[in-house]
Design a protein around this motif. Structure first.
Motif: not given
Length: 461
Positions: A343-356
């Motif tokens: 969960v901490a890893f995923a939360r650390d990516q908040i703000g990164d953009m989506y890309q297919f």
């Protein structure tokens, strides 16, 4: 552990779109023929002089914003479905390639064995011709006085003939095996070509729908920013409060739609189970309701849109998994330390953009984010595909009812056709972290009910 600093601007999440800072100047592109008429600032100023007119204008603007959210969500949902189809098609191509390569290798080995067997049979046949020295029955008739020698030669020939027959039989068997394996390899090659063509078509479709989704989000952001400013002006408040107000309206609409769907016999995910294991309601707070409403599915459920409330959400394919969920009732809490780290890893990516097809380090799609989050703690959840992640969890008995969700569990969304088109990681308190779709960054939002599977996966169990 040090967290990366994201330079992405902080926005207000409303429904499926994260709004950028609202500025004084706006560039509005000409409305398409089928677009609604948007209020001008003069309309807002005129309405502000009358309480009833202001109220009507607030309702109008709110409806326009939620309509824009629905359109972006629908485009995003289509993009995620297409993206997952592409992932599945690519996995099928990879499996076909592996099978073809294995059969081709086996066929080549069999052909080599057949060539060796033919060579041995030929050499032995030549040796037999030399040792017999001609036609034995003629020798027996013409040289009867030397019968002992001829009998010895006959015995030798018989032994050689038996050995030659065995080698011949082996050669025939090797030849037949080589032909059969060659035919299988040819069939596998044809299958591989079909899979490759299907994967190429799915990839093209995914890219096309991603482009459409990004365009829809861009258009939505453009209009919503201005509409929120107008709404804030009418309500004499800030754009952030106006955004929360709209989100609350959106959330109430989604709750009503979920209840209606449940009452009509649909199984739109966890509307009945409501929140997580900690009892919180998904999207219960006004602010959290604002950040997701039920939209932001990353394409997953189009929020309160008509398609978003479809009864397929987690039903048809979810039905098949319900057995997995019930049998998963005995699944323990798993390794909470690993789950928290994921969960901490995923939360650390908040703000990164989506890309297919993104899987880091700075762009993500939904399954790329969950895959890498768990790889960071040494767990492979099934690769870069939401469907593959769900299938692996089901095969390993890791599915549990959504009502028992714990932080770190994987939340899945389905279109009812068998594939999981979206996956997110449950972060607790009724929220999840997801990589939505083009134009929308990784974010933490309330869990949406529409299209949600009635079970979650616990990779650490």
């Amino acid at each position: 552990m040090l967290r990366r600093h994201h330079t992405a601007p902080l926005g207000i999440a409303v429904g499926a779109v994260t709004l950028g800072a609202v500025t004084a100047a706006f560039t509005i592109s000409p409305a398409a023929a089928d677009e609604p008429t948007y209020p001008s600032w003069q309309d807002v100023q005129n309405a502000a002089h009358s309480e009833s007119a202001a109220k009507a204008e607030v309702a109008r603007i709110t409806a326009l914003i939620t309509s824009l959210q629905d359109k972006a969500d629908a485009a995003g949902r289509a993009a995620q479905i297409a993206a997952e189809h592409s992932h599945v098609a690519q996995a099928a191509e990879a499996a076909a390639r592996t099978q073809h390569d294995a059969l081709a290798k086996e066929a080549d080995a069999a052909a080599a064995r057949a060539r060796t067997s033919r060579m041995r049979a030929g050499l032995l046949a030549a040796h037999l011709a030399r040792t017999t020295g001609g036609d034995l029955p003629t020798d027996l008739l013409l040289n009867g006085s030397d019968a002992s020698n001829l009998l010895y030669r006959l015995a030798t020939m018989s032994q050689l003939s038996a050995q030659s027959a065995q080698i011949y039989n082996d050669a025939v068997a090797d030849e037949n095996s080589a032909k059969a394996l060659g035919a299988q390899a040819d069939a596998a090659e044809a299958e591989l070509q079909q899979r490759a063509d299907a994967a190429a078509s799915a990839l093209a479709a995914a890219r096309s729908t991603s482009t459409a989704a990004e365009a829809a989000v861009t258009a939505q952001q453009q209009h919503v920013n201005r509409l929120l400013s107008q709404l804030a002006d009418l309500q004499h408040t800030s754009t952030q409060v106006a955004a929360s107000y709209v989100a609350g309206v959106q959330h109430r609409r989604e709750v009503a739609a979920a209840k209606a769907d449940h009452a009509s016999g649909g199984s739109s995910g966890g509307s009945s189970s409501g929140g997580s294991s900690d009892g919180s309601s998904s999207g219960g707070s006004s602010s959290s309701g604002g950040s997701s409403g039920g939209s932001s599915s990353g394409g997953s459920s189009p929020g309160g849109s008509s398609s978003g409330g479809s009864s397929s959400g987690g039903s048809s394919s979810g039905g098949s998994s319900s057995s997995g969920g019930s049998s998963g009732g005995s699944v323990g809490s798993g390794n909470t330390s690993q789950a928290s780290a994921a969960v901490a890893f995923a939360r650390d990516q908040i703000g990164d953009m989506y890309q297919f097809a993104g899987a880091g380090p700075s762009t993500w799609d939904c399954s790329g984010l969950t895959w890498k989050a768990y790889l960071s703690v040494g767990i492979d959840v099934g690769g870069h595909s939401a469907t593959a992640q769900y299938d692996l969890a089901r095969s390993q008995g890791q599915l549990v009812p959504y009502s028992q969700a714990r932080p770190g569990d994987l939340v899945f969304y389905t279109d009812g056709g068998g594939d999981m088109y979206h996956v997110a990681i449950y972060s607790g308190g009724g929220d999840m972290i997801e990589a939505p779709y083009d134009g929308v960054p990784v974010r933490e939002v309330p869990v949406r009910d529409a299209d949600r599977m009635p079970v979650v996966a616990r990779p650490t169990a």
